[in-house]
Scaffold this motif. Structure first.
Motif, short mmCIF file in Angstrom:
data_model
loop_
_atom_site.label_atom_id
_atom_site.label_comp_id
_atom_site.label_asym_id
_atom_site.label_seq_id
_atom_site.Cartn_x
_atom_site.Cartn_y
_atom_site.Cartn_z
N VAL A 169 -10.12 -3.34 4.79
CA VAL A 169 -11.42 -3.63 4.17
C VAL A 169 -11.42 -3.31 2.68
CG1 VAL A 169 -13.90 -3.21 4.26
CG2 VAL A 169 -12.55 -3.09 6.37
N GLY A 170 -11.96 -4.24 1.90
CA GLY A 170 -12.25 -4.01 0.49
C GLY A 170 -13.75 -4.05 0.30
N ILE A 171 -14.31 -3.04 -0.36
CA ILE A 171 -15.76 -2.93 -0.48
C ILE A 171 -16.17 -2.98 -1.95
CG2 ILE A 171 -17.76 -1.45 -0.06
CD1 ILE A 171 -16.27 -0.28 2.34
N VAL A 172 -17.11 -3.88 -2.24
CA VAL A 172 -17.69 -3.98 -3.58
C VAL A 172 -19.10 -3.40 -3.50
CG1 VAL A 172 -18.27 -5.51 -5.50
CG2 VAL A 172 -16.42 -6.14 -3.92
N PRO A 173 -19.31 -2.18 -4.03
CA PRO A 173 -20.64 -1.55 -3.93
C PRO A 173 -21.65 -2.24 -4.84
CG PRO A 173 -19.20 -0.22 -5.29
CD PRO A 173 -18.35 -1.33 -4.75
N GLN A 174 -22.92 -2.00 -4.55
CA GLN A 174 -23.97 -2.62 -5.36
C GLN A 174 -23.88 -2.17 -6.81
OE1 GLN A 174 -27.89 -2.21 -3.74
NE2 GLN A 174 -28.89 -3.17 -5.48
N LEU A 175 -23.64 -0.89 -7.03
CA LEU A 175 -23.44 -0.36 -8.38
C LEU A 175 -21.96 -0.03 -8.54
CD1 LEU A 175 -26.53 2.03 -8.65
CD2 LEU A 175 -26.29 -0.29 -9.56
N PRO A 176 -21.29 -0.63 -9.50
CA PRO A 176 -19.86 -0.39 -9.68
C PRO A 176 -19.53 1.10 -9.78
CG PRO A 176 -20.57 -2.19 -11.09
CD PRO A 176 -21.81 -1.58 -10.51
N ARG A 177 -18.55 1.53 -9.02
CA ARG A 177 -18.10 2.93 -9.06
C ARG A 177 -16.77 2.96 -9.80
NH1 ARG A 177 -19.40 3.72 -2.64
NH2 ARG A 177 -21.67 3.51 -2.80
N LEU A 178 -16.87 3.16 -11.08
CA LEU A 178 -15.70 3.09 -11.95
C LEU A 178 -15.50 4.43 -12.66
CD1 LEU A 178 -16.58 -0.36 -13.58
CD2 LEU A 178 -15.00 0.03 -11.66
N PHE A 179 -14.30 4.61 -13.21
CA PHE A 179 -14.03 5.76 -14.06
C PHE A 179 -14.33 5.33 -15.49
CE2 PHE A 179 -11.31 6.14 -10.32
CZ PHE A 179 -11.59 7.45 -9.91
N PRO A 180 -15.48 5.75 -16.02
CA PRO A 180 -15.98 5.16 -17.27
C PRO A 180 -15.06 5.33 -18.47
CG PRO A 180 -17.25 7.12 -16.66
CD PRO A 180 -16.41 6.76 -15.49
N GLU A 181 -14.32 6.42 -18.56
CA GLU A 181 -13.49 6.66 -19.73
C GLU A 181 -12.11 6.01 -19.62
OE1 GLU A 181 -14.78 7.94 -22.37
OE2 GLU A 181 -16.67 8.31 -21.32
N LEU A 182 -11.76 5.54 -18.40
CA LEU A 182 -10.44 4.93 -18.21
C LEU A 182 -10.50 3.44 -18.48
CD1 LEU A 182 -9.18 6.73 -14.98
CD2 LEU A 182 -8.85 7.37 -17.38
N SER A 183 -9.37 2.87 -18.82
CA SER A 183 -9.29 1.44 -19.11
C SER A 183 -9.50 0.61 -17.84
CB SER A 183 -7.93 1.10 -19.71
OG SER A 183 -6.91 1.25 -18.72
N ALA A 184 -9.79 -0.66 -18.04
CA ALA A 184 -9.92 -1.57 -16.90
C ALA A 184 -8.63 -1.57 -16.09
CB ALA A 184 -10.26 -2.97 -17.39
N LEU A 185 -7.52 -1.61 -16.78
CA LEU A 185 -6.22 -1.61 -16.10
C LEU A 185 -6.05 -0.36 -15.26
CD1 LEU A 185 -3.35 -3.04 -15.93
CD2 LEU A 185 -2.66 -1.32 -17.62
N ARG A 186 -6.34 0.79 -15.83
CA ARG A 186 -6.15 2.05 -15.09
C ARG A 186 -7.10 2.15 -13.92
NH1 ARG A 186 -2.60 5.11 -13.08
NH2 ARG A 186 -3.02 7.35 -13.14
N PRO A 219 -7.94 -8.25 4.20
CA PRO A 219 -8.39 -9.47 4.88
C PRO A 219 -9.90 -9.51 5.09
CG PRO A 219 -7.40 -7.96 6.45
CD PRO A 219 -7.18 -7.36 5.09
N VAL A 220 -10.57 -8.37 4.90
CA VAL A 220 -12.03 -8.31 5.00
C VAL A 220 -12.58 -7.80 3.67
CG1 VAL A 220 -13.99 -7.18 6.13
CG2 VAL A 220 -12.01 -7.87 7.49
N VAL A 221 -13.53 -8.55 3.09
CA VAL A 221 -14.16 -8.15 1.84
C VAL A 221 -15.66 -8.08 2.05
CG1 VAL A 221 -14.55 -8.72 -0.59
CG2 VAL A 221 -12.32 -9.20 0.46
N LEU A 222 -16.25 -6.93 1.71
CA LEU A 222 -17.69 -6.71 1.86
C LEU A 222 -18.29 -6.45 0.49
CD1 LEU A 222 -17.54 -4.22 4.88
CD2 LEU A 222 -17.66 -6.72 4.97
N ALA A 223 -19.38 -7.13 0.17
CA ALA A 223 -20.01 -6.97 -1.14
C ALA A 223 -21.51 -6.78 -0.96
CB ALA A 223 -19.73 -8.18 -2.03
#
Length: 213
Positions: free
Chosen positions: A85-102, A155-159
């Motif tokens: 499963v891959g999950i796309v949360p309603q609010l992106p949970r990212l590491f704000p100081e890290l690059s997109a690549l990282r 194979p399963v993506v939830l958004a």
């Protein structure tokens, strides 16, 4: 790929049990994009949590890729979710100081910078690879969140409400990317009340609000 049969979820409330998810059944095959629609409180996010093995239903059956998850331990559920499963949360949970690549590399099981850059280009972020996540626009952050969710080819993506708050251009980009994942063979389930998202779905399931028991 996804089989859900008569799942329900309730939570205690001051005036009795609150119905978070009424009895719900669905099947989603590879190559489908199912849009779960309905107003706030209808159970869209709860259903995604049940399918993604984040929420244990009070009753019913959840089967992913032919594997019955009903009696699994928490550890087994975590392992299966990581695998499938891959999950796309309603609010992106990212590491704000890290690059997109990282941000994406940290979600990848096996380090591969070239493949990560290719994925970022796929979601329209080729020119944002080295930019900190906090400097990206809302639409770019949502696409970065999507890249993190699909980096291992689940194979399963939830958004969950992936186009909420996005302008028409970014909503179209995100909807198109999710539809492309389905066309490439994933089983995609999107919780959304956004008509722009429904336009990309192969079919729609409408949930309705249920009053407290």
């Amino acid at each position: 790929m996804i089989h859900v049969e008569h799942v329900t979820k309730r939570y205690p409330g001051a005036r009795g049990a609150v119905v978070a998810l009424p009895p719900t059944s669905l099947d989603v095959r590879r190559g489908e994009l199912l849009c779960v629609a309905g107003e706030s409180g209808a159970g869209k996010s709860t259903l995604l949590g049940v399918i993604g093995l984040l929420t244990t239903p009070d009753a019913g059956t959840v089967v992913l890729d032919g594997r019955d998850c009903t009696a699994m331990s928490n550890r087994q559920r975590d392992e299966l979710r990581s695998e499938l499963v891959g999950i796309v949360p309603q609010l992106p949970r990212l590491f704000p100081e890290l690059s997109a690549l990282r941000n994406v590399e940290l979600a990848r099981r096996t380090p591969d910078r070239v493949a990560t850059e290719r994925l970022l280009a796929h979601v329209g972020l080729a020119d944002r690879v080295d930019h900190a996540a906090r400097t990206l626009s809302g639409g770019e952050q949502q696409r970065l969140s999507l890249a993190r969710a699909i980096v291992n080819g689940p194979p399963v993506v939830l958004a969950d409400e992936p186009t909420s708050g996005l302008d028409d251009r970014n909503a179209e980009v995100v909807g198109t990317l999710l539809a492309r994942l389905a066309a490439d063979g994933a089983a995609v389930v999107v919780a959304s009340h956004d008509a722009r998202m429904r336009a990309h779905a192969t079919r729609t399931l409408e949930l309705t609000v249920r009053s407290a028991a």
